[in-house]
Design a protein around this motif. Structure first.
Motif, PDB file in Angstrom:
ATOM      1  N   ILE A  36       0.852  -1.193   0.000  1.00  0.00           N
ATOM      2  CA  ILE A  36       0.000   0.000   0.000  1.00  0.00           C
ATOM      3  C   ILE A  36       0.883   1.236   0.000  1.00  0.00           C
ATOM      4  O   ILE A  36       1.885   1.285   0.713  1.00  0.00           O
ATOM      5  N   VAL A  37       0.505   2.229  -0.804  1.00  0.00           N
ATOM      6  CA  VAL A  37       1.165   3.532  -0.745  1.00  0.00           C
ATOM      7  C   VAL A  37       0.087   4.580  -0.472  1.00  0.00           C
ATOM      8  O   VAL A  37      -0.961   4.584  -1.109  1.00  0.00           O
ATOM      9  N   VAL A  38       0.333   5.428   0.536  1.00  0.00           N
ATOM     10  CA  VAL A  38      -0.603   6.484   0.919  1.00  0.00           C
ATOM     11  C   VAL A  38       0.019   7.829   0.559  1.00  0.00           C
ATOM     12  O   VAL A  38       1.189   8.075   0.834  1.00  0.00           O
ATOM     13  N   LEU A  60      -3.346   3.745  -2.666  1.00  0.00           N
ATOM     14  CA  LEU A  60      -3.382   2.853  -3.825  1.00  0.00           C
ATOM     15  C   LEU A  60      -2.549   1.618  -3.520  1.00  0.00           C
ATOM     16  O   LEU A  60      -1.691   1.634  -2.639  1.00  0.00           O
ATOM     17  N   GLU A  61      -2.776   0.566  -4.311  1.00  0.00           N
ATOM     18  CA  GLU A  61      -1.863  -0.564  -4.245  1.00  0.00           C
ATOM     19  C   GLU A  61      -0.517  -0.074  -4.767  1.00  0.00           C
ATOM     20  O   GLU A  61      -0.459   0.605  -5.791  1.00  0.00           O
ATOM     21  N   PHE A  99      -0.070   7.535 -13.026  1.00  0.00           N
ATOM     22  CA  PHE A  99      -1.378   7.221 -12.464  1.00  0.00           C
ATOM     23  C   PHE A  99      -1.858   8.382 -11.611  1.00  0.00           C
ATOM     24  O   PHE A  99      -1.065   9.041 -10.945  1.00  0.00           O
ATOM     25  N   ASP A 100      -3.177   8.613 -11.625  1.00  0.00           N
ATOM     26  CA  ASP A 100      -3.799   9.613 -10.757  1.00  0.00           C
ATOM     27  C   ASP A 100      -3.870   9.022  -9.350  1.00  0.00           C
ATOM     28  O   ASP A 100      -4.460   7.954  -9.175  1.00  0.00           O
ATOM     29  N   THR A 143      -4.488  -0.020 -17.355  1.00  0.00           N
ATOM     30  CA  THR A 143      -5.356  -0.494 -16.285  1.00  0.00           C
ATOM     31  C   THR A 143      -5.115   0.336 -15.029  1.00  0.00           C
ATOM     32  O   THR A 143      -3.968   0.624 -14.683  1.00  0.00           O
ATOM     33  N   ALA A 144      -6.196   0.689 -14.371  1.00  0.00           N
ATOM     34  CA  ALA A 144      -6.090   1.472 -13.135  1.00  0.00           C
ATOM     35  C   ALA A 144      -5.442   0.658 -12.025  1.00  0.00           C
ATOM     36  O   ALA A 144      -5.563  -0.573 -11.982  1.00  0.00           O
ATOM     37  N   VAL A 145      -4.773   1.354 -11.120  1.00  0.00           N
ATOM     38  CA  VAL A 145      -4.221   0.748  -9.910  1.00  0.00           C
ATOM     39  C   VAL A 145      -5.354   0.691  -8.885  1.00  0.00           C
ATOM     40  O   VAL A 145      -6.093   1.663  -8.732  1.00  0.00           O
TER      41      VAL A 145
END
Length: 110
Positions: A31-33, A43-44, A75-76, A89-91
């Motif tokens: 996980i990254v915050v 997000l993952e 990625f947003d 593909t979205a994260v």
């Protein structure tokens, strides 16, 4: 799916424009915050193009994006959507909360 919230860091350790990483205590998902002007997003911590950690990339806090250092996919951080090739593909986005002086997240996928 994990119902258990994972402690990522204390509130003071994640200032605006910064990111912190952790692993879901149940699923082991990375996980990254991100802190964008006081708003938290999780997000993952894995690029969907080539399974490389996003947290080693460059965070653009003004744009709200993270760039994978491997091949330049962006990625947003607010919703995980891919912003450019080679990623399409979205994260996965995870819930995040502030509680008991800390920042918490979890892998809520089925």
């Amino acid at each position: 799916m994990s119902e258990t919230w994972t402690f990522i860091c204390s509130n003071e350790e994640l200032l605006p424009g910064e990111m912190k990483t952790g692993f879901d205590e149940v699923t082991g998902a990375p996980i990254v915050v991100f802190n964008l002007d006081g708003e938290l997003y999780a997000l993952e911590d894995q690029c969907t193009h080539e399974e490389f950690e996003l947290s080693s990339g460059e965070l653009d806090a003004d744009e709200g994006s993270i760039e994978c250092i491997l091949h330049g996919a962006r990625f947003d951080v607010r919703d995980g959507r891919a912003l450019c090739a080679p990623a399409y593909t979205a994260v996965p986005k995870f819930p995040v909360k502030r509680e008991h002086g800390g920042i918490w997240s979890r892998d809520d996928r089925d």
